[in-house]
Write a protein that holds these residues in place. Sequence first.
Motif, PDB file in Angstrom:
ATOM      1  N   UNK A  54       0.809  -1.142   0.109  1.00  0.00           N
ATOM      2  CA  UNK A  54      -0.083  -0.044  -0.042  1.00  0.00           C
ATOM      3  C   UNK A  54       0.941   1.065   0.008  1.00  0.00           C
ATOM      4  N   UNK A  55       1.914   1.140   0.810  1.00  0.00           N
ATOM      5  CA  UNK A  55       2.624   2.441   0.690  1.00  0.00           C
ATOM      6  C   UNK A  55       3.542   2.487  -0.520  1.00  0.00           C
ATOM      7  N   UNK A  56       3.977   1.568  -1.132  1.00  0.00           N
ATOM      8  CA  UNK A  56       4.390   1.739  -2.419  1.00  0.00           C
ATOM      9  C   UNK A  56       3.548   2.370  -3.269  1.00  0.00           C
ATOM     10  N   UNK A  57       2.465   1.848  -3.546  1.00  0.00           N
ATOM     11  CA  UNK A  57       1.271   2.450  -4.335  1.00  0.00           C
ATOM     12  C   UNK A  57       1.005   3.876  -4.035  1.00  0.00           C
ATOM     13  N   UNK A  58       1.304   4.341  -2.639  1.00  0.00           N
ATOM     14  CA  UNK A  58       1.052   5.744  -2.443  1.00  0.00           C
ATOM     15  C   UNK A  58       2.133   6.851  -2.700  1.00  0.00           C
ATOM     16  N   UNK A  59       3.288   6.331  -3.182  1.00  0.00           N
ATOM     17  CA  UNK A  59       4.767   7.010  -3.303  1.00  0.00           C
ATOM     18  C   UNK A  59       4.288   8.286  -3.610  1.00  0.00           C
ATOM     19  N   UNK A  60       3.683   8.446  -5.004  1.00  0.00           N
ATOM     20  CA  UNK A  60       3.588   9.740  -5.751  1.00  0.00           C
ATOM     21  C   UNK A  60       2.590  10.694  -5.073  1.00  0.00           C
ATOM     22  N   UNK A  61       1.814  10.149  -3.813  1.00  0.00           N
ATOM     23  CA  UNK A  61       0.671  11.051  -3.640  1.00  0.00           C
ATOM     24  C   UNK A  61       0.922  11.995  -2.486  1.00  0.00           C
ATOM     25  N   UNK A  62       2.190  11.734  -1.725  1.00  0.00           N
ATOM     26  CA  UNK A  62       2.497  12.703  -0.681  1.00  0.00           C
ATOM     27  C   UNK A  62       1.652  12.257   0.414  1.00  0.00           C
ATOM     28  N   UNK A  63       1.148  10.957   0.556  1.00  0.00           N
ATOM     29  CA  UNK A  63       0.404  10.462   1.744  1.00  0.00           C
ATOM     30  C   UNK A  63       1.045   9.179   1.808  1.00  0.00           C
ATOM     31  N   UNK A  64       0.765   8.814   3.105  1.00  0.00           N
ATOM     32  CA  UNK A  64       1.233   7.275   3.468  1.00  0.00           C
ATOM     33  C   UNK A  64       0.328   6.818   4.741  1.00  0.00           C
ATOM     34  N   UNK A  65       0.409   5.445   4.799  1.00  0.00           N
ATOM     35  CA  UNK A  65      -0.359   4.732   5.779  1.00  0.00           C
ATOM     36  C   UNK A  65       0.401   4.145   6.833  1.00  0.00           C
ATOM     37  N   UNK A  66       0.224   4.834   8.041  1.00  0.00           N
ATOM     38  CA  UNK A  66       1.169   4.534   9.056  1.00  0.00           C
ATOM     39  C   UNK A  66       1.257   3.190   9.970  1.00  0.00           C
ATOM     40  N   UNK A  67       0.297   2.378   9.828  1.00  0.00           N
ATOM     41  CA  UNK A  67       0.415   1.048  10.800  1.00  0.00           C
ATOM     42  C   UNK A  67       1.499   0.269  10.373  1.00  0.00           C
ATOM     43  N   UNK A  68       2.298  -0.043  11.316  1.00  0.00           N
ATOM     44  CA  UNK A  68       3.529  -0.870  10.689  1.00  0.00           C
ATOM     45  C   UNK A  68       3.771  -1.967  11.825  1.00  0.00           C
ATOM     46  N   UNK A  69       3.009  -3.065  11.838  1.00  0.00           N
ATOM     47  CA  UNK A  69       3.518  -4.093  12.549  1.00  0.00           C
ATOM     48  C   UNK A  69       4.892  -4.760  11.947  1.00  0.00           C
ATOM     49  N   UNK A  70       5.758  -5.295  13.098  1.00  0.00           N
ATOM     50  CA  UNK A  70       7.253  -5.653  12.566  1.00  0.00           C
ATOM     51  C   UNK A  70       7.167  -6.415  10.993  1.00  0.00           C
ATOM     52  N   UNK A  71       6.226  -7.346  10.788  1.00  0.00           N
ATOM     53  CA  UNK A  71       5.896  -7.942   9.665  1.00  0.00           C
ATOM     54  C   UNK A  71       5.296  -7.254   8.612  1.00  0.00           C
ATOM     55  N   UNK A  72       5.359  -7.762   7.329  1.00  0.00           N
ATOM     56  CA  UNK A  72       4.767  -7.074   6.274  1.00  0.00           C
ATOM     57  C   UNK A  72       3.403  -7.673   6.158  1.00  0.00           C
ATOM     58  N   UNK A  73       2.540  -7.410   7.208  1.00  0.00           N
ATOM     59  CA  UNK A  73       1.191  -7.980   7.107  1.00  0.00           C
ATOM     60  C   UNK A  73      -0.002  -7.462   6.350  1.00  0.00           C
ATOM     61  N   UNK A  74      -0.847  -8.162   6.186  1.00  0.00           N
ATOM     62  CA  UNK A  74      -1.889  -7.689   5.157  1.00  0.00           C
ATOM     63  C   UNK A  74      -2.839  -6.806   5.857  1.00  0.00           C
ATOM     64  N   UNK A  75      -3.527  -5.929   5.046  1.00  0.00           N
ATOM     65  CA  UNK A  75      -4.427  -4.923   5.731  1.00  0.00           C
ATOM     66  C   UNK A  75      -5.895  -5.794   6.352  1.00  0.00           C
ATOM     67  N   UNK A  76      -6.248  -6.900   5.711  1.00  0.00           N
ATOM     68  CA  UNK A  76      -7.146  -7.636   6.364  1.00  0.00           C
ATOM     69  C   UNK A  76      -6.733  -8.224   7.573  1.00  0.00           C
ATOM     70  N   UNK A  77      -5.618  -8.946   7.624  1.00  0.00           N
ATOM     71  CA  UNK A  77      -5.014  -9.450   8.958  1.00  0.00           C
ATOM     72  C   UNK A  77      -5.146  -8.371  10.115  1.00  0.00           C
TER      73      UNK A  77
END
Length: 462
Positions: free
Chosen positions: A122-145
Amino acid sequence: MMPTSQLPEAFTARLGQMLGERFSTSMALRQQHGRDESIFPATLPDAVAYARDTAEVAEIVQLCGTFNIPVIPYAAGSSLEGHTLAVHGGLTLNLMQMNGILGINAEDQTATVQPGVTREALNAALRDTGLFFPVDPGADASIGGMCSTRASGTNAVRYGTMRENVVSLTAIVASGDIVKTGRRAKKSAAGYDLTRLFVGAEGTLGIIVEATVRLHPLPESTMAAVCAFPDIDAAVQSVVQIVQLGVPVARCEFVDPVAIKALNVYSKTGLPEQPHLFFEFHGSQSGLKEQIALVQDITQDHGAASFVWSASPEERSRLWAARHNVYFAASQLRPGARSVVTDVCVPISRLADCVNETIQDLRESQILAPVVGHVGDGNFHVQMLVDGASQDEIDGAEALNARLVSRALSMDGTCTGEHGIGLHKQGFLIDELGSASVNVMRQIKQALDPRNIMNPGKIFSL
Ligand SMILES: Cc1cc2nc3c(=O)[nH]c(=O)nc-3n(C[C@H](O)[C@H](O)[C@H](O)COP(=O)(O)OP(=O)(O)OC[C@H]3O[C@@H](n4cnc5c(N)ncnc54)[C@H](O)[C@@H]3O)c2cc1C
């Protein structure tokens, strides 16, 4: 409930017809989906299916309902408390192929995604938007999980957890109905808060097939700092003061000397083996200067020996990658060991007491156990490294965990700040909230899932 390894032929035939190679009863796939990082033994599903869209999920759930077969939603598989183990057998439904980004609305600062999108994707897709998604568990978890465990991470002290960052969800409930919990409006007073009901439900109420999450503007400036302390109390007391003064730190992480040792070996960080705080600050140039000056004063008042700043993005990434890898780094301290991981969270005024008493307990029990934490939230983790073949060691770790939870509860804290209940903390949930509250949860579960097919056996027993 179906006994394990006995799926009706009509059920498997229908799924095979519907999904082709995306349905399997192969031992390799069942094993892959039947074990996790927890200390529990592997518990395999009878079959694994991969869904690609909402209609498929609805049909699969309906089919499971018809045949009374448990269905366990499965995403990145990084949960830590036995959440995905198929304790009653059944079908594990892997959602990672539902990984489409359905819309990014930069003006409203929201993104709508399928559940298998990971936080990094998700953050890679947001790269050019000036926005980010902040929630960051240690694993590269899924949004559904992450929705389902109400996850958080290093940024939660500033940006909140999944509870604050989920705007609305679409879920398939046990009847096969598609339930939408809200729209994209920033606030709503329309009826029961179904969004919050599904956030943290661990797949026991339905399967999330779509999530709209809140995005945040990338900060104008970012600075990171690493700070070593003479002892644990000095580090924790600094955090308490920083939080109580309302300094808007973006990240504030405690790393104890055992974890620092692990990081030095695993990530070549070269830090002194002392208690550390890792900080990140977000804001305008002038705002940052003020935050940094205040934090530097507070930490020095508590005897901080060094304060190393970094504004370079590479240096910051290296630091936070090391922090995110602490679980794997710590595992290497005792090769071959299993981890009994636990997390508690207490009100900030009790953080120092809780951490100090826990470290004392760890020293006395002689269990090798790094302590790290999102301490700005009052949340910390203990990773106890045990010989998985030694019941004595496992019992010792579990006893320590029980004392830790009971300590946190006595301080008006919670048995889990972010990892969830799963299989491991069901007794503690009753200790925390009382039987009457857990019975309300049971009633909600029974109303939505009368046959108990949705990830049965998790959070509480029925
Ligand atoms: C190294 C490491 C570090 C971690 N650090 C943190 C941390 O800092 N903070 C934190 O909060 N957690 C942390 N975790 C735990 C883990 O990453 C989180 O619990 C995460 O939210 C799990 O997401 P997942 O995609 O792996 O879900 P899974 O583990 O696959 O599933 C988790 C739960 O959600 C359910 N589920 C999955 N997808 C859906 C869906 N679409 N609909 C309904 N239910 C679903 C599953 O049935 C299960 O009950 C860490 C784990 C590891 C291994």
